[in-house]
Design a protein around this motif. Structure first.
Motif, PDB file in Angstrom:
ATOM      1  N   ALA A   1      10.223   9.548 -57.844  1.00  8.78           N
ATOM      2  CA  ALA A   1      10.895  10.581 -58.649  1.00  8.78           C
ATOM      3  C   ALA A   1      10.162  10.765 -59.970  1.00  8.78           C
ATOM      4  O   ALA A   1       9.953  11.903 -60.431  1.00  8.78           O
ATOM      5  N   THR A   2       9.762   9.633 -60.575  1.00  4.29           N
ATOM      6  CA  THR A   2       9.031   9.708 -61.846  1.00  4.29           C
ATOM      7  C   THR A   2       7.695  10.410 -61.636  1.00  4.29           C
ATOM      8  O   THR A   2       7.302  11.275 -62.436  1.00  4.29           O
ATOM      9  N   ILE A   3       7.013  10.040 -60.563  1.00  2.44           N
ATOM     10  CA  ILE A   3       5.716  10.665 -60.272  1.00  2.44           C
ATOM     11  C   ILE A   3       5.897  12.158 -60.022  1.00  2.44           C
ATOM     12  O   ILE A   3       5.120  12.989 -60.520  1.00  2.44           O
ATOM     13  N   GLU A   4       6.944  12.490 -59.269  1.00  3.46           N
ATOM     14  CA  GLU A   4       7.206  13.907 -58.983  1.00  3.46           C
ATOM     15  C   GLU A   4       7.525  14.656 -60.266  1.00  3.46           C
ATOM     16  O   GLU A   4       7.019  15.765 -60.491  1.00  3.46           O
ATOM     17  N   ALA A   5       8.339  14.041 -61.125  1.00  2.71           N
ATOM     18  CA  ALA A   5       8.677  14.693 -62.401  1.00  2.71           C
ATOM     19  C   ALA A   5       7.421  14.855 -63.250  1.00  2.71           C
ATOM     20  O   ALA A   5       7.201  15.923 -63.856  1.00  2.71           O
TER      21      ALA A   5
END
Length: 190
Positions: free
Chosen positions: A130-134
């Motif tokens: 999720a962090t990488i996607e954000a």
């Protein structure tokens, strides 16, 4: 003189027996000895022998009682030994059961810890994704804005007119990025 005559004469005198058999006691002494022997026999038979038999019987009973007591003690010792062996076998069985329970509990704890670690790893992975996607979305937005700015500057220089208006700039940027994406997809498909 003939011997029988001499024997008869000596018999009358009482000396024949003494001369012919000097070892034999006098008849009076012989009778007294036999009487005393009979009295001694009666005394031994009536007094001494019963006491000896009584002592022998007591001794035999004591020995027999000791043997029986030893046999009872041996039987009790054997019973105690069997009881000890049974208790030892029970204790070993209980120890084996406890060891098996501990092993099963250890395996359950390990499985639970693995599940928790797996869940934590999945949570961390999901959070990281999720962090990488954000960050990717943010980077794409920043890149888009930067590419858009650079593209408009470049296009302004090439065309010679100002493309600083937001609507025009947005349309040019979107068109440029769409063309860029389609060209990337065509390269990827090859």
């Amino acid at each position: 003189m003939p011997a029988w005559v001499m024997a008869a004469a000596a018999e009358e005198e009482g000396g024949f027996w003494e001369e012919a058999y000097p070892v034999l006691p006098h008849p009076g002494e012989l009778i007294a000895g036999l009487v005393f022997l009979a009295l001694l026999y009666l005394l031994v038979a009536k007094v001494v022998v019963p006491r000896l038999e009584k002592a022998f019987e007591e001794r035999r009973e004591a020995i027999q009682g000791g043997v029986e007591k030893a046999e009872r003690a041996q039987a009790e010792a054997n019973a105690a030994l069997q009881q000890y062996k049974a208790q030892l076998a029970d204790a070993r069985g209980e120890a084996n059961r406890l060891r098996e329970e501990a092993r099963q509990q250890g395996a359950a704890i390990i499985a639970e810890m693995r599940e928790q670690a797996q869940a934590e790893a999945e949570r961390i992975t999901t959070s990281a994704r999720a962090t990488i996607e954000a960050e990717r979305v943010q980077a794409a937005a920043q890149l888009r804005a930067e590419v858009g700015r650079l593209a408009t500057d470049l296009a302004s220089r090439i065309v010679g007119e100002s493309l600083q208006e937001p609507a025009r700039q947005s349309g040019v940027v979107d068109r440029f990025l769409a063309e860029l994406e389609t060209s990337e997809q065509g390269v990827t498909a090859r």
